[in-house]
Design an enzyme around this catalytic site. Structure first.
Site, PDB file in Angstrom:
ATOM      1  N   HIS A  72       0.841  -1.202   0.000  1.00  0.00           N
ATOM      2  CA  HIS A  72       0.000   0.000   0.000  1.00  0.00           C
ATOM      3  C   HIS A  72       0.878   1.255   0.000  1.00  0.00           C
ATOM      4  O   HIS A  72       1.743   1.413   0.859  1.00  0.00           O
ATOM      5  CB  HIS A  72      -0.919   0.011   1.231  1.00  0.00           C
ATOM      6  CG  HIS A  72      -2.109  -0.892   1.081  1.00  0.00           C
ATOM      7  ND1 HIS A  72      -3.314  -0.648   1.682  1.00  0.00           N
ATOM      8  CD2 HIS A  72      -2.272  -2.030   0.366  1.00  0.00           C
ATOM      9  CE1 HIS A  72      -4.172  -1.595   1.349  1.00  0.00           C
ATOM     10  NE2 HIS A  72      -3.566  -2.461   0.557  1.00  0.00           N
ATOM     11  N   TYR A 201      -9.559   5.533   7.096  1.00  0.00           N
ATOM     12  CA  TYR A 201      -9.855   5.864   8.492  1.00  0.00           C
ATOM     13  C   TYR A 201     -10.882   6.998   8.446  1.00  0.00           C
ATOM     14  O   TYR A 201     -10.613   8.027   7.820  1.00  0.00           O
ATOM     15  CB  TYR A 201      -8.600   6.360   9.224  1.00  0.00           C
ATOM     16  CG  TYR A 201      -7.506   5.327   9.410  1.00  0.00           C
ATOM     17  CD1 TYR A 201      -6.618   5.019   8.383  1.00  0.00           C
ATOM     18  CD2 TYR A 201      -7.349   4.678  10.627  1.00  0.00           C
ATOM     19  CE1 TYR A 201      -5.602   4.077   8.563  1.00  0.00           C
ATOM     20  CE2 TYR A 201      -6.328   3.734  10.823  1.00  0.00           C
ATOM     21  CZ  TYR A 201      -5.461   3.443   9.785  1.00  0.00           C
ATOM     22  OH  TYR A 201      -4.464   2.523   9.971  1.00  0.00           O
ATOM     23  N   PRO A 293      -5.082   0.468  18.480  1.00  0.00           N
ATOM     24  CA  PRO A 293      -4.762  -0.008  17.121  1.00  0.00           C
ATOM     25  C   PRO A 293      -4.734   1.073  16.044  1.00  0.00           C
ATOM     26  O   PRO A 293      -4.226   0.824  14.943  1.00  0.00           O
ATOM     27  CB  PRO A 293      -5.861  -1.038  16.833  1.00  0.00           C
ATOM     28  CG  PRO A 293      -6.944  -0.783  17.831  1.00  0.00           C
ATOM     29  CD  PRO A 293      -6.316  -0.130  19.005  1.00  0.00           C
ATOM     30  N   LYS A 297       0.378   0.101  15.042  1.00  0.00           N
ATOM     31  CA  LYS A 297       1.759   0.054  15.529  1.00  0.00           C
ATOM     32  C   LYS A 297       2.092  -1.147  16.425  1.00  0.00           C
ATOM     33  O   LYS A 297       3.269  -1.456  16.637  1.00  0.00           O
ATOM     34  CB  LYS A 297       2.080   1.347  16.302  1.00  0.00           C
ATOM     35  CG  LYS A 297       2.156   2.564  15.422  1.00  0.00           C
ATOM     36  CD  LYS A 297       3.333   2.475  14.463  1.00  0.00           C
ATOM     37  CE  LYS A 297       3.172   3.365  13.264  1.00  0.00           C
ATOM     38  NZ  LYS A 297       3.461   2.746  11.989  1.00  0.00           N
ATOM     39  N   TYR A 385       3.496   6.667  10.048  1.00  0.00           N
ATOM     40  CA  TYR A 385       2.677   5.537   9.586  1.00  0.00           C
ATOM     41  C   TYR A 385       3.566   4.490   8.913  1.00  0.00           C
ATOM     42  O   TYR A 385       3.412   3.287   9.138  1.00  0.00           O
ATOM     43  CB  TYR A 385       1.606   6.039   8.611  1.00  0.00           C
ATOM     44  CG  TYR A 385       0.507   5.037   8.378  1.00  0.00           C
ATOM     45  CD1 TYR A 385      -0.554   4.922   9.277  1.00  0.00           C
ATOM     46  CD2 TYR A 385       0.512   4.188   7.263  1.00  0.00           C
ATOM     47  CE1 TYR A 385      -1.568   4.002   9.082  1.00  0.00           C
ATOM     48  CE2 TYR A 385      -0.505   3.269   7.060  1.00  0.00           C
ATOM     49  CZ  TYR A 385      -1.547   3.184   7.971  1.00  0.00           C
ATOM     50  OH  TYR A 385      -2.549   2.266   7.776  1.00  0.00           O
TER      51      TYR A 385
HETATM   52  P1  RFL Z   1       0.426 -11.651  21.779  1.00  0.00           P
HETATM   53  O1  RFL Z   1       0.076 -11.723  20.324  1.00  0.00           O
HETATM   54  O2  RFL Z   1      -0.631 -11.242  22.724  1.00  0.00           O
HETATM   55  O3  RFL Z   1       0.997 -13.081  22.181  1.00  0.00           O
HETATM   56  C1  RFL Z   1       1.221 -13.440  23.531  1.00  0.00           C
HETATM   57  C2  RFL Z   1       1.136 -14.947  23.643  1.00  0.00           C
HETATM   58  O4  RFL Z   1       1.420 -15.323  24.994  1.00  0.00           O
HETATM   59  C3  RFL Z   1       0.458 -16.291  25.404  1.00  0.00           C
HETATM   60  N1  RFL Z   1       0.355 -16.247  26.872  1.00  0.00           N
HETATM   61  C4  RFL Z   1       0.949 -17.127  27.702  1.00  0.00           C
HETATM   62  N2  RFL Z   1       1.716 -18.198  27.458  1.00  0.00           N
HETATM   63  C5  RFL Z   1       2.158 -18.911  28.536  1.00  0.00           C
HETATM   64  N3  RFL Z   1       1.852 -18.588  29.823  1.00  0.00           N
HETATM   65  C6  RFL Z   1       1.091 -17.512  30.106  1.00  0.00           C
HETATM   66  N4  RFL Z   1       0.796 -17.185  31.372  1.00  0.00           N
HETATM   67  C7  RFL Z   1       0.600 -16.731  29.017  1.00  0.00           C
HETATM   68  N5  RFL Z   1      -0.170 -15.630  28.931  1.00  0.00           N
HETATM   69  C8  RFL Z   1      -0.309 -15.355  27.637  1.00  0.00           C
HETATM   70  C9  RFL Z   1      -0.799 -15.899  24.682  1.00  0.00           C
HETATM   71  O5  RFL Z   1      -1.711 -16.986  24.584  1.00  0.00           O
HETATM   72  C10 RFL Z   1      -0.259 -15.466  23.333  1.00  0.00           C
HETATM   73  O6  RFL Z   1      -0.177 -16.524  22.414  1.00  0.00           O
HETATM   74  O7  RFL Z   1       1.660 -10.656  22.032  1.00  0.00           O
HETATM   75  P2  RFL Z   1       2.935 -10.344  21.082  1.00  0.00           P
HETATM   76  O8  RFL Z   1       3.540 -11.613  20.553  1.00  0.00           O
HETATM   77  O9  RFL Z   1       3.770  -9.398  21.842  1.00  0.00           O
HETATM   78  O10 RFL Z   1       2.311  -9.613  19.795  1.00  0.00           O
HETATM   79  C11 RFL Z   1       1.731  -8.346  19.894  1.00  0.00           C
HETATM   80  C12 RFL Z   1       0.607  -8.202  18.844  1.00  0.00           C
HETATM   81  O11 RFL Z   1      -0.253  -9.310  18.961  1.00  0.00           O
HETATM   82  C13 RFL Z   1      -0.186  -6.902  19.027  1.00  0.00           C
HETATM   83  O12 RFL Z   1       0.662  -5.819  19.322  1.00  0.00           O
HETATM   84  C14 RFL Z   1      -0.982  -6.522  17.760  1.00  0.00           C
HETATM   85  O13 RFL Z   1      -1.945  -7.485  17.446  1.00  0.00           O
HETATM   86  C15 RFL Z   1      -1.674  -5.164  17.922  1.00  0.00           C
HETATM   87  N6  RFL Z   1      -2.527  -4.816  16.783  1.00  0.00           N
HETATM   88  C16 RFL Z   1      -1.974  -4.311  15.616  1.00  0.00           C
HETATM   89  N7  RFL Z   1      -0.630  -4.169  15.496  1.00  0.00           N
HETATM   90  C17 RFL Z   1      -0.083  -3.728  14.337  1.00  0.00           C
HETATM   91  O14 RFL Z   1       1.151  -3.607  14.259  1.00  0.00           O
HETATM   92  N8  RFL Z   1      -0.850  -3.461  13.216  1.00  0.00           N
HETATM   93  C18 RFL Z   1      -2.205  -3.577  13.247  1.00  0.00           C
HETATM   94  O15 RFL Z   1      -2.840  -3.377  12.209  1.00  0.00           O
HETATM   95  C19 RFL Z   1      -2.827  -3.983  14.487  1.00  0.00           C
HETATM   96  N9  RFL Z   1      -4.149  -4.126  14.577  1.00  0.00           N
HETATM   97  C20 RFL Z   1      -3.907  -4.995  16.857  1.00  0.00           C
HETATM   98  C21 RFL Z   1      -4.697  -4.619  15.735  1.00  0.00           C
HETATM   99  C22 RFL Z   1      -4.512  -5.534  18.005  1.00  0.00           C
HETATM  100  C23 RFL Z   1      -5.876  -5.687  18.047  1.00  0.00           C
HETATM  101  N10 RFL Z   1      -6.412  -6.262  19.228  1.00  0.00           N
HETATM  102  C24 RFL Z   1      -7.396  -7.266  19.240  1.00  0.00           C
HETATM  103  C25 RFL Z   1      -5.802  -5.999  20.517  1.00  0.00           C
HETATM  104  C26 RFL Z   1      -6.069  -4.767  15.760  1.00  0.00           C
HETATM  105  C27 RFL Z   1      -6.659  -5.272  16.935  1.00  0.00           C
HETATM  106  C28 RFL Z   1      -8.182  -5.348  16.921  1.00  0.00           C
HETATM  107  C1  PHB Z   2      -6.402  -4.211  10.462  1.00  0.00           C
HETATM  108  O1  PHB Z   2      -6.468  -4.448   9.244  1.00  0.00           O
HETATM  109  O2  PHB Z   2      -6.741  -5.041  11.321  1.00  0.00           O
HETATM  110  C2  PHB Z   2      -5.954  -2.859  10.919  1.00  0.00           C
HETATM  111  C3  PHB Z   2      -5.464  -1.967   9.991  1.00  0.00           C
HETATM  112  C4  PHB Z   2      -5.046  -0.708  10.408  1.00  0.00           C
HETATM  113  C5  PHB Z   2      -5.117  -0.362  11.734  1.00  0.00           C
HETATM  114  C6  PHB Z   2      -5.586  -1.276  12.679  1.00  0.00           C
HETATM  115  C7  PHB Z   2      -6.013  -2.528  12.264  1.00  0.00           C
HETATM  116  O3  PHB Z   2      -4.740   0.873  12.128  1.00  0.00           O
END
Ligand code: RFL
Ligand code: PHB
Length: 390
Positions: A72, A201, A293, A297, A385
């Protein structure tokens, strides 16, 4: 059992760290509380910065991302019935992002780990960290009713916001900073073509909305919702109606609706724990920090943490350099706070705050109008971004 490193959590942070350490000949055992299928069922991030893509390439897991991920060059911010494209590529001298789901990144990392014959213990219960303030840390866990102990040199806490790692640090040794936002994001995944080839957005009077995607035939949409809301209150029909009401009518006309294949609500918060090192325990990714989100980041920040920690651990295990371990926390925190600032700013700019005063609403309107009238302001947005340097 013994392993040079015990990694707690098999999300993207833990898996990527495990892969980079393996390439350097360092042995790491991953302990994960959930099943593999459960980890792969979580729908989260979608946008990868160039620095994240580079590290995935370095880890040898970038091939499918290059084949299937969508490059993108920009995105749009819609408000007050205006459509405003942010030309990320043009404003940053050629930088782009790639849309490729976190679920796919996780799957690629899990496949690489399995192909290399590396150990991950899924459904590890009651993971407990001990002795990390001394030279001989240990991690215990329960599996099938049996308690196991792993001795190690270093523990990497990659277990997300609700994990055991940060919780096991004595409260006097850690400082936390937090902002909880008065709304959440309701997300829907559906096998319908995206309404636009770039992300949109939208700041509307009814609240924020985001049009994103996973592929040419799979869309990811979000609407701002109340923190009290539950998914039971949101039929697919109600979701599609609300989404379209928040979009410019011309964009809304292009929304293809269909049955949701996933629907969930995420609360929004900014959170940072300092420092990231406690003796031989290191916090990584969401275990150490959360960003809302908006701006995408979270995963990208987790990835830069992993880069810095892998470099420090490789220097430590190869050269015995304890000094390298000292660099991790300050180096990672410097980048973390910039992303925390950016995510907070983009969240503040694009959402409707329930308690906002008429004055604050006027300031938000002016902030948006200024942004679109100033190449300097748009360049700052585009640069953040696309991702600040690692
Ligand atoms: P995770 O992915 O939460 O993984 C942690 C793992 O640890 C396990 N765990 C345990 N294991 C053993 N013993 C315990 N006591 C434990 N407790 C937990 C869990 O089961 C899990 O498997 O953390 P990690 O690896 O640091 O990764 C971080 C990312 O997942 C997170 O920052 C992103 O998903 C945030 N995020 C986004 N980030 C982006 O860079 N770009 C995006 O577009 C973006 N969109 C988002 C997002 C997060 C969202 N949510 C649901 C919070 C969109 C959403 C909706
Ligand atoms: C996504 O596609 O899940 C997404 C994209 C951009 C964002 C957050 C989530 O800023």
């Amino acid at each position: 059992m013994r392993s040079q490193v015990v990694i707690i959590g098999s999300g993207p942070s833990g898996l990527l760290l495990g892969q980079l350490l393996h390439q350097a000949g360092i042995d790491a055992l991953i302990l994960e509380r959930q099943s593999r299928a459960h980890v792969l069922s979580r729908i989260r991030a979608g946008v990868l910065e160039q620095g994240t893509q580079d590290l995935l390439d370095q880890a040898g897991v970038g091939a499918r991302m290059h084949r299937e991920g969508l490059v993108h060059d920009g995105f749009a911010i819609d408000f007050a019935r205006s459509h405003n494209r942010i030309d990320v590529k043009g404003l940053t001298g050629g930088r782009t992002v790639r849309v490729y789901g976190q679920t796919e990144v996780t799957r690629d990392l899990m496949d690489a780990r399995a192909a290399a014959g590396l150990r991950t213990i899924y459904e590890a219960k009651d993971v407990t960290l001990q002795g990390f303030d001394g030279a001989a840390p240990r991690v215990t866990f329960r599996q099938d009713g049996v308690t196991h102990e792993v001795a190690c040199s270093v523990i990497a806490g990659c277990d997300g916001f609700h994990g055991a790692s940060r919780a096991s640090v004595p409260s006097g040794a850690i400082t936390t900073f937090e902002r909880v936002y008065p709304f959440g994001w309701l997300g829907v995944l559906a096998d319908v073509p995206p309404c636009s080839h770039e992300l949109i957005y939208a700041n509307s009077e009814r609240g924020f909305a985001l049009c994103s995607m996973r592929s040419a035939s799979r869309s990811r949409y979000y609407v701002q919702c109340s923190t009290e809301d539950t998914v039971d209150h949101w039929s697919d029909d109600r979701f599609w109606d609300e989404l379209r009401l928040r979009l410019d009518p011309k964009v809304a006309a292009h929304v293809t609706t269909g049955a949701s294949i996933e629907k969930s609500i995420a609360p929004l918060r900014s959170f940072v724990a300092e420092p990231l090192r406690f003796g031989r325990l290191f916090l990584v990714g969401d275990a150490a920090h959360i960003v809302p989100p908006t701006g995408a980041k979270g995963l990208n920040l987790a990835t830069s943490d992993v880069r810095y920690l892998s470099e420090a651990l490789i220097a430590y295990f190869n050269e015995g350099s304890l000094a390298a371990l000292d660099t991790y926390s300050p180096r990672a925190l410097a980048r973390i706070w910039k992303a925390v600032r950016f995510s907070w700013w983009m969240t503040t700019l694009l959402h409707r705050f329930p308690q906002s005063t008429p004055f604050e609403q006027k300031i938000q309107d002016a902030d948006l109008a200024y942004l679109m009238s100033s190449t300097a302001a748009m360049t700052s947005l585009a640069e953040n971004y696309a991702g600040l340097p690692h």
